[in-house]
Design an enzyme around this catalytic site. Structure first.
Site, mmCIF file in Angstrom:
data_model
loop_
_atom_site.group_PDB
_atom_site.id
_atom_site.type_symbol
_atom_site.label_atom_id
_atom_site.label_comp_id
_atom_site.label_asym_id
_atom_site.label_seq_id
_atom_site.Cartn_x
_atom_site.Cartn_y
_atom_site.Cartn_z
ATOM 1 N NE ARG A 33 -3.981 -2.210 1.240
ATOM 2 C CZ ARG A 33 -4.138 -3.346 0.545
ATOM 3 N NH1 ARG A 33 -3.540 -3.487 -0.623
ATOM 4 N NH2 ARG A 33 -4.907 -4.313 1.007
ATOM 5 C CD GLU A 177 -11.671 -10.882 6.765
ATOM 6 O OE1 GLU A 177 -10.758 -10.810 7.604
ATOM 7 O OE2 GLU A 177 -11.758 -10.131 5.790
ATOM 8 C CE LYS A 219 -13.086 -7.604 7.666
ATOM 9 N NZ LYS A 219 -12.164 -6.606 8.209
ATOM 10 C CB SER A 261 -14.230 -2.561 1.467
ATOM 11 O OG SER A 261 -12.862 -2.454 1.757
ATOM 12 N N GLY A 262 -13.033 -5.456 0.388
ATOM 13 C CA GLY A 262 -12.566 -6.421 -0.600
ATOM 14 C C GLY A 262 -12.165 -5.913 -1.971
ATOM 15 N N GLY A 263 -11.968 -4.593 -2.137
ATOM 16 C CA GLY A 263 -11.600 -4.074 -3.453
ATOM 17 C C GLY A 263 -12.707 -3.235 -4.074
HETATM 18 P P1 13P Z 1 -10.715 -4.628 3.049
HETATM 19 O O1 13P Z 1 -11.928 -3.873 3.552
HETATM 20 O O2 13P Z 1 -9.681 -3.739 2.425
HETATM 21 O O3 13P Z 1 -11.087 -5.812 2.225
HETATM 22 O O4 13P Z 1 -9.977 -5.184 4.337
HETATM 23 C C1 13P Z 1 -10.695 -5.741 5.350
HETATM 24 C C2 13P Z 1 -9.903 -6.803 5.979
HETATM 25 O O5 13P Z 1 -9.676 -6.769 7.148
HETATM 26 C C3 13P Z 1 -9.452 -7.915 5.138
HETATM 27 O O6 13P Z 1 -9.014 -8.928 5.947
#
Ligand code: 13P
Length: 338
Positions: A33, A177, A219, A261-263
């Site tokens: 990042r 998650e 999650k 959010s995943g992208g």
């Molecule tokens: P993102 O919302 O960027 O996908 O990250 C959340 C997260 O904790 C992924 O493990």
């Protein structure tokens, strides 16, 4: 820690109008990042960046908790105050990512399994002593021609359930998650089927391992077409498919569901959450635990001039937290972006 205390923490994580700030990037991921915004990945820069995020004025108004990486949980701000203490004063629960990332699943080319169970009991004890109240473990499910296999889903949900049981034994609320990745050209129906199979397997495994659902947070990834799919879905289609999938597979005893959010873009992630909450009350509060969709605009501003842009970057983070807080109540409008 009693059952009631676990339940109280879990409920606080999804308190009305609040969600979770995910800043638990491993040193490898934050390096990626930082590279994208021309920041060198040194310990000092990582500290300064996370200090900017965690000292955002009134962060606790819309952020119930923040997930940290091991290094951050042990760090202090430049004035010597521990991040954990800064968070507590701001009414933000300290959380910690405890998985050790993914590795190739032997026998299943292209599929991943998350590692980190060995020695976890001892690590959790230390995290409690450092001030953590909840944990996160991420499993990754990839959609491709012949995957995911049921072996991959089961290996990952078994590990998630073993992790969750160890967390609760230590007095920590597990955030489980299972992320179904957006990579690929599959359509939204395939994502629905894979997400449903994964969640059903997960809740079966949690039941097998005696995990207290009332003290667990899910999650989840949203049900979306793959990034490469020619047919993208509307906000309402995503919201509707995600809700149907969750209702079909998540027990009502769970105190809350937060999304990654995943992208997705910042605005998409907010609009999808809002649309779900506008569709009426569900068995669980639906909120956010975004990483990129909360951080990326603030990160870009900070990286332009880390010495001068702290206030401006914090304002951007505060705005995204507020808009996602409104989305968790179904009270967001796209016009609020301006
Ligand atoms: P993102 O919302 O960027 O996908 O990250 C959340 C997260 O904790 C992924 O493990």
């Amino acid at each position: 820690m009693s059952i009631e205390q676990l339940e109280t923490i879990a409920q606080a994580m999804v308190a009305p109008g609040k969600g979770i700030l995910a800043i638990d990037e491993s040193s490898k991921t934050i390096a990626k990042r930082f590279k994208a915004v021309n920041i060198e990945c040194t310990e000092e820069n990582r500290r300064d960046y996370r200090q900017m995020l965690l000292t955002t004025p009134r962060l606790g108004e819309h952020i119930a908790g923040a997930i940290l990486y091991d290094e951050t949980l042990r760090q202090s701000a430049s004035n010597g105050r521990r991040f954990v203490d800064i968070m507590r004063s701001a009414d933000v629960l300290p959380g910690i990512k405890v998985d050790m990332g993914t590795t190739a699943l032997a026998g299943f080319p292209g599929e991943l399994v998350t590692q980190g169970l060995d020695g976890l009991r001892e690590r959790l004890k230390e995290y409690v002593s450092l001030g953590a109240t909840f944990c996160k473990w991420r499993a990754v499910i990839t959609i491709a021609e012949d995957s995911p296999s049921s072996a991959c889903i089961e290996a990952n949900t078994h590990a998630l359930a073993r992790y969750a049981a160890l967390c609760q034994e230590a007095g920590l609320v597990p955030m489980v998650e299972p992320e179904v990745l957006m990579d690929g050209d599959h359509d939204i129906d395939v994502c629905y089927d894979v997400t449903e199979a994964t969640l059903r397997s997960l809740f079966g495994a949690l039941y097998e391992q005696n995990v207290l659902l009332e003290g667990t947070i899910l999650k989840a990834s949203m049900v979306l077409p793959g990034k490469g799919c020619a047919e993208q879905a509307s906000v309402e289609e995503v919201a509707d498919a995600t809700l149907r999938c969750l209702r079909a597979s998540v027990p009502a005893a769970l105190p809350g569901i937060v999304f990654l959010s995943g992208g997705q873009s910042d605005e998409e992630a907010t609009a999808h959450l809002d649309a779900m909450n506008k569709m009426g009350q569900q068995a669980w509060p639906l909120s956010f635990s975004y990483g990129r969709a909360l951080q990326q605009a603030a990160q870009k501003k900070w990286a332009e001039n880390p010495a001068a842009n702290v206030d401006a970057a914090q304002k951007i983070l505060a705005k995204r937290a507020r808009l996602n807080g409104l989305a968790s109540l179904g009270e967001y409008e796209p016009g609020m972006e301006d």
